[in-house]
Design an enzyme around this catalytic site. Structure first.
Site, PDB file in Angstrom:
ATOM      1  CB  CYS A 344      36.565  40.840  28.928  1.00  0.00           C
ATOM      2  SG  CYS A 344      36.150  39.339  28.268  1.00  0.00           S
ATOM      3  CG  HIS A 441      41.006  40.832  26.386  1.00  0.00           C
ATOM      4  ND1 HIS A 441      41.003  41.033  27.699  1.00  0.00           N
ATOM      5  CD2 HIS A 441      39.980  39.720  26.168  1.00  0.00           C
ATOM      6  CE1 HIS A 441      40.117  40.352  28.221  1.00  0.00           C
ATOM      7  NE2 HIS A 441      39.447  39.318  27.429  1.00  0.00           N
TER       8      HIS A 441
END
Length: 499
Positions: A344, A441
């Protein structure tokens, strides 16, 4: 106004006394008893987040509690999520949607009334679906300077008319004083709701503790409904302050007992402890791998010689990138010859540039990244929150589940990197596989993919591969939840909940 359903409120004498874990255990205990139960936390301040099936963002802790209850996570379980960004500001996520970034005073002035309305509506919806609502407080309910704007503690208990348990951490010392002081600072109508005291993180002889418990019950008139043993294994921490409070969180106990000899034959993975690290629950599956040694490395520390360095998620990508540059860790990474991974915000840092045209993270401009992958990122006000199903292209074909939480879009130069997944714009790697990053994630939760990647690393070292695993980390998480419930249930007086 009092709602009609059954509920239990769990508050604590301070932060990190074990409220989250207790509610998690109670969710699983009631589920096993055949009850329909849901967790609830009105307001959570955390950078560990999860995306519900309908694309709403909640704290990961409430997702974990929902799994303990055997139900899908839902936005009603955490209607307000505050995501700290530094400088006393937080991004406000209301009913699963980011509504802006505010300083504390601004937030309470502008959003207190709509936030409290959201809390009441969420509770009403949960009560229509479940037999029990297990409500978790935040911090302490006795912060007299904050009580007028406390959405998460006794305001919820009073609204529900809910019996309440007060949890204290005996490992810190002074637990009895903390209980007495907290009770004295509560208003009479609040104190009347306290029906039980729980002593958590106990290590030692119950016989030696009993005189103190007898005194506490006699002095307060409130029964001690639980003395919970210390849990010497890891479930996800609620926020990064839990890591700060426990610097040995990721130090494998086998390592502390046996030293370097026991680390031989295990891959060493260093995760950079960014100032605004987010979603560190991503690495729980790696922590559970017996052939992996996981450790933190702080900016300013020597990187050492790990096999892999991971740049995790970040709430403020640019500020954390600047921290790497100012402390010299960015230069250490450039000199490092091992494998580098970005998740991320960490993915965004791996690229060549990060543009913030509207100054969402500070001063508007375009900034140089670490330059490991030919990526360009533009930070944007629109937040992506969605669950993802796709298939990996590297290190082997495998089905992938995960979720995205990010503000920004990234473009890749296809002449210098390759996609990780069938789905576009989700992750890239260099041609060698030494450096890669993903917006996803929960990637390491995928057993087959995780083992394929670890085996790819092991082959680089000439080591034998590990057996490949099917399934998902959720299966291991289930075992931990069962273990927690079985450990704590004998130490709790559950008469109130089993009536």
């Amino acid at each position: 106004m009092s709602c009609s359903g059954r509920s239990l409120m769990v508050v604590g004498t301070s932060s990190h006394v074990g409220k989250t874990l207790l509610v998690t255990a109670l969710c699983r205990i009631l589920k096993k008893a055949g009850k329909r139960v849901a967790p609830f936390k009105a307001q959570n301040m955390s950078l560990n987040a999860y995306v519900t099936p309908d694309g709403k963002e909640i704290a990961y802790a409430q997702a974990l509690q929902a799994w303990a209850a055997g139900i899908p996570p839902a936005v009603e379980m955490n209607p307000i999520l505050l995501k700290p960004q530094g400088n006393l500001t937080s991004q406000i996520v209301l009913n699963g949607v980011a509504v802006g970034t505010y300083r504390a005073g601004e937030y309470y002035e502008r959003w207190f009334a709509p936030a409290w309305q959201a809390v009441k509506e969420a509770l009403a919806r949960l009560q229509k679906q479940y037999d029990w609502i297990l409500c978790e407080g935040a911090g302490s309910p006795a912060e007299v300077n904050l009580k007028h704007r406390d959405l998460a503690n006794m305001r919820v208990a009073l609204h529900l008319g809910s019996p309440t348990w007060l949890v204290a951490d005996i490992d810190r010392g002074g637990a009895l004083a903390h209980v007495v002081g907290t009770l004295q600072l509560l208003e009479p109508e609040e104190r009347a709701l306290i029906r039980g005291i729980v002593i958590n993180k106990f290590r030692g002889s119950r016989e030696l503790l009993q005189p103190g418990l007898d005194w506490l019950e006699n002095y307060t008139g409130i029964p001690v409904v639980g003395v919970l043993p210390w849990v010497d294994w890891v479930l996800p921490q609620e926020d990064s302050m839990g890591i700060a409070a426990n610097p040995l969180l990721w130090e494998d106990r086998r390592d502390r007992a046996g030293g370097q000899a026991l680390r031989e034959g295990r891959l060493e993975i260093a995760v950079v402890r960014l100032p605004q690290v987010a979603n560190f629950s991503d690495f729980d599956p790696l922590l559970a791998e017996p052939t992996v040694h996981l450790r933190w490395v702080h900016p300013g520390q020597s990187l050492g010689s790990p096999d892999v360095v991971i740049l995790p998620g970040s709430k403020t990508t640019l500020n954390d990138l600047f921290a790497l540059q100012k402390t010299g860790l960015a230069e250490q990474l450039r000199q490092y010859s091992g494998h580098i991974v970005g998740i991320c915000g960490g993915l965004q840092m791996l690229g060549e540039t990060i543009a913030d045209p509207e100054g969402w993270e500070g001063i508007a401009g375009t900034y140089s990244g670490l330059g490991f992958l030919p990526l360009t990122t533009v930070l944007q006000p629109t937040k992506v929150t969605q669950q993802v199903q796709t298939q990996s292209r590297w290190p082997a074909l495998a089905p992938i589940q995960g979720y995205e939480i990010h503000q920004g879009s990234t473009q890749a130069d296809p002449s210098g990197c390759l996609p990780l997944f069938d789905r576009e714009n989700l992750g890239w790697r260099d041609p060698t596989g030494r450096i890669w990053g993903s917006y996803l994630h929960g990637l390491f939760d995928n057993h087959l993919w995780r083992r394929q990647w670890l085996n790819w690393l092991r082959r680089q070292k000439g080591w034998d591969p590990l057996p490949e695993l099917e399934g998902h980390y959720a299966q291991q998480r289930e075992q931990l939840l069962e273990r927690l419930a079985d450990l704590w249930q004998p130490h709790l007086d559950l008469g109130l909940l089993m009536e």
